[in-house]
Design a protein around this motif. Structure first.
Motif, PDB file in Angstrom:
ATOM      1  N   LEU A   1       6.326   3.454  -7.563  1.00 21.68           N
ATOM      2  CA  LEU A   1       5.309   2.738  -6.709  1.00 21.68           C
ATOM      3  C   LEU A   1       6.564   1.592  -6.034  1.00 21.68           C
TER       4      LEU A   1
ATOM      5  N   ARG B   1       5.166  -1.111  -3.945  1.00 24.49           N
ATOM      6  CA  ARG B   1       4.276  -2.224  -3.714  1.00 24.49           C
ATOM      7  C   ARG B   1       2.903  -1.929  -4.650  1.00 24.49           C
ATOM      8  N   GLU B   2       2.698  -2.598  -5.117  1.00 23.78           N
ATOM      9  CA  GLU B   2       1.156  -3.261  -5.995  1.00 23.78           C
ATOM     10  C   GLU B   2       0.358  -4.221  -5.908  1.00 23.78           C
TER      11      GLU B   2
ATOM     12  N   THR C   1      -3.656   6.247   2.823  1.00 25.96           N
ATOM     13  CA  THR C   1      -4.336   5.447   3.440  1.00 25.96           C
ATOM     14  C   THR C   1      -2.670   5.329   4.891  1.00 25.96           C
ATOM     15  N   LYS C   2      -1.931   5.192   4.164  1.00 23.74           N
ATOM     16  CA  LYS C   2      -0.974   5.977   4.957  1.00 23.74           C
ATOM     17  C   LYS C   2       0.433   7.103   4.593  1.00 23.74           C
TER      18      LYS C   2
ATOM     19  N   ARG D   1       6.558   9.221   1.457  1.00 22.73           N
ATOM     20  CA  ARG D   1       6.167   8.368   1.953  1.00 22.73           C
ATOM     21  C   ARG D   1       4.415   7.951   1.838  1.00 22.73           C
ATOM     22  N   TRP D   2       3.656   7.368   0.770  1.00 21.13           N
ATOM     23  CA  TRP D   2       2.060   7.138   0.754  1.00 21.13           C
ATOM     24  C   TRP D   2       2.101   6.098   0.275  1.00 21.13           C
ATOM     25  N   SER D   3       1.063   5.248   1.107  1.00 14.81           N
ATOM     26  CA  SER D   3       0.307   4.231   1.141  1.00 14.81           C
ATOM     27  C   SER D   3      -1.729   5.309   0.322  1.00 14.81           C
TER      28      SER D   3
ATOM     29  N   ARG E   1      -5.561   3.342  -1.179  1.00 16.88           N
ATOM     30  CA  ARG E   1      -5.742   2.542  -1.226  1.00 16.88           C
ATOM     31  C   ARG E   1      -7.284   2.939  -2.810  1.00 16.88           C
TER      32      ARG E   1
ATOM     33  N   HIS F   1      -4.258  -1.680  -3.777  1.00 20.53           N
ATOM     34  CA  HIS F   1      -3.246  -0.803  -3.117  1.00 20.53           C
ATOM     35  C   HIS F   1      -2.153  -0.988  -3.554  1.00 20.53           C
TER      36      HIS F   1
ATOM     37  N   ASP G   1       1.649   1.673  -2.683  1.00 22.60           N
ATOM     38  CA  ASP G   1       3.168   1.926  -1.789  1.00 22.60           C
ATOM     39  C   ASP G   1       4.067   2.526  -2.555  1.00 22.60           C
TER      40      ASP G   1
END
Length: 147
Positions: free
Chosen positions: A57, A59-60, A81-82, A89-91, A93, A108, A110
């Motif tokens: 990760l 970001r959280e 979500t992306k 790379r991914w995000s 939710r 959320h 990333d």
């Protein structure tokens, strides 16, 4: 068939001094939900260990909406979500719901994949990319450009 739902029960160890679920327990539930969904997709710990790669990760971010107490049953809905087309790379939710249907929190994250031997970012092998692409996408999903 892959689902986007994980369920778990709040235990004594998840509580803080005020008697409700501590802040980091939300992140723990989200993390466990992600790992369970990845495993359903065929991206299990054994595969990651064999290939010497794993999710990381960058970001959280957590939004706390409702109090959660002991012995409550939680449902975590997960959606991509992306992501980049190659899944490098991914995000994601995570919507966390109490048994009464109230949304308790949103998490959320990333992330990306790391080569655990080289300690550098990497993409998934093509056969795993195909599996990762089966993750449920959110209604607001956006594809991110390649690097």
């Amino acid at each position: 068939m892959q689902s986007n739902v994980y369920e778990g029960k709040v235990m004594w160890s998840h509580l803080d001094a005020n008697g409700h679920m501590r802040h980091s327990a939300y992140a723990d539930f989200a993390s466990q939900a992600r790992i369970a969904i990845l495993e359903e997709l065929g991206l299990d710990l054994g595969t990651f260990q064999r290939l010497k790669i794993g999710p990381i990760l960058f970001r959280e971010e957590l939004f706390y909406l409702r109090e959660v107490g002991i012995n409550e049953q939680l449902r975590i809905d997960i959606a991509l979500t992306k992501a980049r087309p190659d899944g490098s790379r991914w995000s994601i939710r995570h919507d966390i719901y109490r048994a009464d249907g109230a949304k308790a929190a949103v998490v959320h994250v990333d992330g990306a994949w790391m080569d655990l031997k080289l300690r550098k970012l990497t993409g998934l092998p093509e056969e795993l990319q195909v599996l990762f692409n089966h993750m449920t996408r959110s209604e607001d999903y956006t594809e991110q450009p390649e690097k």
